[in-house]
Design a protein around this motif. Sequence first.
Motif, PDB file in Angstrom:
ATOM      1  N   GLU A 118       0.777  -1.229   0.000  1.00  0.00           N
ATOM      2  CA  GLU A 118       0.000   0.000   0.000  1.00  0.00           C
ATOM      3  C   GLU A 118       0.814   1.287   0.000  1.00  0.00           C
ATOM      4  OE1 GLU A 118      -2.743  -0.312   3.239  1.00  0.00           O
ATOM      5  OE2 GLU A 118      -3.554  -2.204   2.486  1.00  0.00           O
ATOM      6  N   LYS A 119       2.053   1.244   0.520  1.00  0.00           N
ATOM      7  CA  LYS A 119       2.846   2.458   0.651  1.00  0.00           C
ATOM      8  C   LYS A 119       4.235   2.250   0.070  1.00  0.00           C
ATOM      9  CE  LYS A 119       2.721   2.727   5.188  1.00  0.00           C
ATOM     10  NZ  LYS A 119       2.305   1.425   5.587  1.00  0.00           N
ATOM     11  N   GLN A 120       4.887   3.347  -0.294  1.00  0.00           N
ATOM     12  CA  GLN A 120       6.263   3.255  -0.782  1.00  0.00           C
ATOM     13  C   GLN A 120       7.126   2.580   0.280  1.00  0.00           C
ATOM     14  OE1 GLN A 120       7.586   6.404  -3.171  1.00  0.00           O
ATOM     15  NE2 GLN A 120       9.758   6.009  -2.827  1.00  0.00           N
ATOM     16  N   ASN A 121       8.014   1.707  -0.175  1.00  0.00           N
ATOM     17  CA  ASN A 121       8.924   0.908   0.649  1.00  0.00           C
ATOM     18  C   ASN A 121       8.263  -0.286   1.331  1.00  0.00           C
ATOM     19  OD1 ASN A 121      11.192   2.532  -0.012  1.00  0.00           O
ATOM     20  ND2 ASN A 121      10.500   4.023   1.497  1.00  0.00           N
ATOM     21  N   ASP A 122       6.925  -0.467   1.162  1.00  0.00           N
ATOM     22  CA  ASP A 122       6.300  -1.692   1.655  1.00  0.00           C
ATOM     23  C   ASP A 122       6.952  -2.879   0.960  1.00  0.00           C
ATOM     24  OD1 ASP A 122       4.522  -0.468   3.367  1.00  0.00           O
ATOM     25  OD2 ASP A 122       2.723  -0.919   2.188  1.00  0.00           O
ATOM     26  N   GLN A 123       6.936  -4.017   1.653  1.00  0.00           N
ATOM     27  CA  GLN A 123       7.475  -5.247   1.076  1.00  0.00           C
ATOM     28  C   GLN A 123       6.422  -6.334   1.162  1.00  0.00           C
ATOM     29  OE1 GLN A 123      11.160  -5.925   3.210  1.00  0.00           O
ATOM     30  NE2 GLN A 123      12.244  -4.462   1.918  1.00  0.00           N
ATOM     31  N   PHE A 124       6.408  -7.201   0.133  1.00  0.00           N
ATOM     32  CA  PHE A 124       5.478  -8.314   0.138  1.00  0.00           C
ATOM     33  C   PHE A 124       6.076  -9.495  -0.610  1.00  0.00           C
ATOM     34  CE2 PHE A 124       4.283  -5.569  -3.381  1.00  0.00           C
ATOM     35  CZ  PHE A 124       3.943  -6.423  -4.434  1.00  0.00           C
ATOM     36  N   ILE A 125       5.494 -10.661  -0.337  1.00  0.00           N
ATOM     37  CA  ILE A 125       5.944 -11.905  -0.960  1.00  0.00           C
ATOM     38  C   ILE A 125       4.747 -12.552  -1.633  1.00  0.00           C
ATOM     39  CG2 ILE A 125       6.938 -14.204  -0.572  1.00  0.00           C
ATOM     40  CD1 ILE A 125       8.243 -12.999   1.988  1.00  0.00           C
ATOM     41  N   ILE A 126       4.976 -13.019  -2.839  1.00  0.00           N
ATOM     42  CA  ILE A 126       3.965 -13.761  -3.586  1.00  0.00           C
ATOM     43  C   ILE A 126       4.487 -15.171  -3.806  1.00  0.00           C
ATOM     44  CG2 ILE A 126       2.981 -13.993  -5.905  1.00  0.00           C
ATOM     45  CD1 ILE A 126       2.500 -10.982  -5.833  1.00  0.00           C
ATOM     46  N   PHE A 167       8.316 -14.828  -4.947  1.00  0.00           N
ATOM     47  CA  PHE A 167       8.687 -13.553  -5.549  1.00  0.00           C
ATOM     48  C   PHE A 167       8.647 -12.514  -4.440  1.00  0.00           C
ATOM     49  CE2 PHE A 167       6.708 -16.265  -8.597  1.00  0.00           C
ATOM     50  CZ  PHE A 167       7.490 -16.146  -9.733  1.00  0.00           C
ATOM     51  N   ASN A 168       9.790 -11.891  -4.138  1.00  0.00           N
ATOM     52  CA  ASN A 168       9.861 -10.838  -3.114  1.00  0.00           C
ATOM     53  C   ASN A 168       9.793  -9.485  -3.813  1.00  0.00           C
ATOM     54  OD1 ASN A 168      10.296 -12.957  -1.374  1.00  0.00           O
ATOM     55  ND2 ASN A 168      12.406 -12.428  -0.903  1.00  0.00           N
ATOM     56  N   PHE A 169       8.896  -8.646  -3.354  1.00  0.00           N
ATOM     57  CA  PHE A 169       8.667  -7.334  -3.954  1.00  0.00           C
ATOM     58  C   PHE A 169       8.900  -6.222  -2.947  1.00  0.00           C
ATOM     59  CE2 PHE A 169       6.041 -10.182  -6.445  1.00  0.00           C
ATOM     60  CZ  PHE A 169       6.042  -9.665  -7.727  1.00  0.00           C
ATOM     61  N   THR A 170       9.323  -5.078  -3.454  1.00  0.00           N
ATOM     62  CA  THR A 170       9.342  -3.829  -2.699  1.00  0.00           C
ATOM     63  C   THR A 170       8.594  -2.788  -3.528  1.00  0.00           C
ATOM     64  OG1 THR A 170      11.463  -4.296  -1.644  1.00  0.00           O
ATOM     65  CG2 THR A 170      10.800  -1.989  -1.737  1.00  0.00           C
ATOM     66  N   VAL A 171       7.708  -2.036  -2.891  1.00  0.00           N
ATOM     67  CA  VAL A 171       7.050  -0.919  -3.568  1.00  0.00           C
ATOM     68  C   VAL A 171       8.116   0.177  -3.672  1.00  0.00           C
ATOM     69  CG1 VAL A 171       5.162   0.747  -3.534  1.00  0.00           C
ATOM     70  CG2 VAL A 171       4.802  -1.567  -2.617  1.00  0.00           C
ATOM     71  N   LYS A 229      -1.257   8.249  -9.827  1.00  0.00           N
ATOM     72  CA  LYS A 229      -0.438   8.326 -11.043  1.00  0.00           C
ATOM     73  C   LYS A 229       0.327   7.044 -11.347  1.00  0.00           C
ATOM     74  CE  LYS A 229      -0.549  12.975 -11.785  1.00  0.00           C
ATOM     75  NZ  LYS A 229      -1.603  13.382 -12.651  1.00  0.00           N
ATOM     76  N   ARG A 230       1.056   6.513 -10.344  1.00  0.00           N
ATOM     77  CA  ARG A 230       1.990   5.424 -10.652  1.00  0.00           C
ATOM     78  C   ARG A 230       2.331   4.621  -9.404  1.00  0.00           C
ATOM     79  NH1 ARG A 230       8.076   5.277 -13.255  1.00  0.00           N
ATOM     80  NH2 ARG A 230       7.003   4.713 -15.140  1.00  0.00           N
ATOM     81  N   VAL A 231       2.484   3.315  -9.610  1.00  0.00           N
ATOM     82  CA  VAL A 231       3.061   2.449  -8.590  1.00  0.00           C
ATOM     83  C   VAL A 231       4.047   1.515  -9.299  1.00  0.00           C
ATOM     84  CG1 VAL A 231       1.195   0.727  -8.625  1.00  0.00           C
ATOM     85  CG2 VAL A 231       2.614   0.948  -6.608  1.00  0.00           C
ATOM     86  N   VAL A 232       5.206   1.311  -8.662  1.00  0.00           N
ATOM     87  CA  VAL A 232       6.248   0.448  -9.222  1.00  0.00           C
ATOM     88  C   VAL A 232       6.660  -0.547  -8.153  1.00  0.00           C
ATOM     89  CG1 VAL A 232       8.564   0.342 -10.233  1.00  0.00           C
ATOM     90  CG2 VAL A 232       7.090   2.317 -10.712  1.00  0.00           C
ATOM     91  N   TRP A 233       6.664  -1.818  -8.552  1.00  0.00           N
ATOM     92  CA  TRP A 233       7.112  -2.891  -7.668  1.00  0.00           C
ATOM     93  C   TRP A 233       8.415  -3.451  -8.208  1.00  0.00           C
ATOM     94  CZ3 TRP A 233       1.912  -5.996  -7.990  1.00  0.00           C
ATOM     95  CH2 TRP A 233       0.906  -5.300  -7.315  1.00  0.00           C
ATOM     96  N   LEU A 234       9.456  -3.440  -7.395  1.00  0.00           N
ATOM     97  CA  LEU A 234      10.741  -4.035  -7.742  1.00  0.00           C
ATOM     98  C   LEU A 234      10.765  -5.464  -7.213  1.00  0.00           C
ATOM     99  CD1 LEU A 234      13.737  -3.903  -8.697  1.00  0.00           C
ATOM    100  CD2 LEU A 234      14.279  -3.065  -6.384  1.00  0.00           C
ATOM    101  N   ILE A 235      11.122  -6.401  -8.073  1.00  0.00           N
ATOM    102  CA  ILE A 235      11.273  -7.794  -7.638  1.00  0.00           C
ATOM    103  C   ILE A 235      12.708  -7.941  -7.138  1.00  0.00           C
ATOM    104  CG2 ILE A 235      11.164 -10.216  -8.308  1.00  0.00           C
ATOM    105  CD1 ILE A 235       9.151  -9.140 -10.556  1.00  0.00           C
ATOM    106  N   THR A 236      12.853  -8.045  -5.821  1.00  0.00           N
ATOM    107  CA  THR A 236      14.182  -8.069  -5.208  1.00  0.00           C
ATOM    108  C   THR A 236      14.788  -9.464  -5.188  1.00  0.00           C
ATOM    109  OG1 THR A 236      13.181  -8.272  -3.018  1.00  0.00           O
ATOM    110  CG2 THR A 236      13.728  -6.038  -3.795  1.00  0.00           C
ATOM    111  N   ASP A 237      13.953 -10.491  -5.216  1.00  0.00           N
ATOM    112  CA  ASP A 237      14.432 -11.871  -5.255  1.00  0.00           C
ATOM    113  C   ASP A 237      13.279 -12.742  -5.728  1.00  0.00           C
ATOM    114  OD1 ASP A 237      16.143 -14.041  -4.989  1.00  0.00           O
ATOM    115  OD2 ASP A 237      15.925 -14.194  -2.816  1.00  0.00           O
ATOM    116  N   CYS A 238      13.613 -13.894  -6.284  1.00  0.00           N
ATOM    117  CA  CYS A 238      12.575 -14.812  -6.726  1.00  0.00           C
ATOM    118  C   CYS A 238      13.163 -16.203  -6.881  1.00  0.00           C
ATOM    119  CB  CYS A 238      11.941 -14.348  -8.041  1.00  0.00           C
ATOM    120  SG  CYS A 238      13.065 -14.374  -9.443  1.00  0.00           S
TER     121      CYS A 238
END
Length: 149
Positions: free
Chosen positions: A39-47, A55-59, A66-75
């Motif tokens: 939901e917020k910048q720098n949040d982290q989640f796992i799928i 898949f580990n993500f960071t917002v 306007k925009r949301v970007v998720w970086l896949i930090t590991d998978c």
Amino acid sequence: METKDFNSSISAKISAGEAIKKISNVVEWWGVTFTGSAEKQNDQFIIKMGGDSFFNFTVSELIPGKRVVWLITDCYMPWYADKKEWANTRLIFDVTENNGLTELNFTHEGLTPEMECYKDCAPGWTHWINTSLFSYFTTGKGVFRKPSI
């Protein structure tokens, strides 16, 4: 020069702010196991998509409405020779609202036809964006299906 990154676009009668909020509510449109927060910048989640996959993500970017970007930090994708193929790729959701209609332009930056998973991932993303997320935008419910991989 045209990019080869996977891209898909949809339009729906929804505000841009509501679109970003719904994108961040991952479990409602992407049929995966989800832990964490998006939901917020720098949040982290796992799928997780079953088995040992993850898949580990960071917002990494969030501009409300306007925009949301998720970086896949590991998978870990056990189905492919390169099990880390998505690592350091980005999922980019750009929204533009005009007269009550919001266009979503989705890009999986780094997912290109040269990647082994492209043959499975491109149709997968087409479903999750064009069918499930669109349905969630317009009806409040995503359209789930078993992943093809």
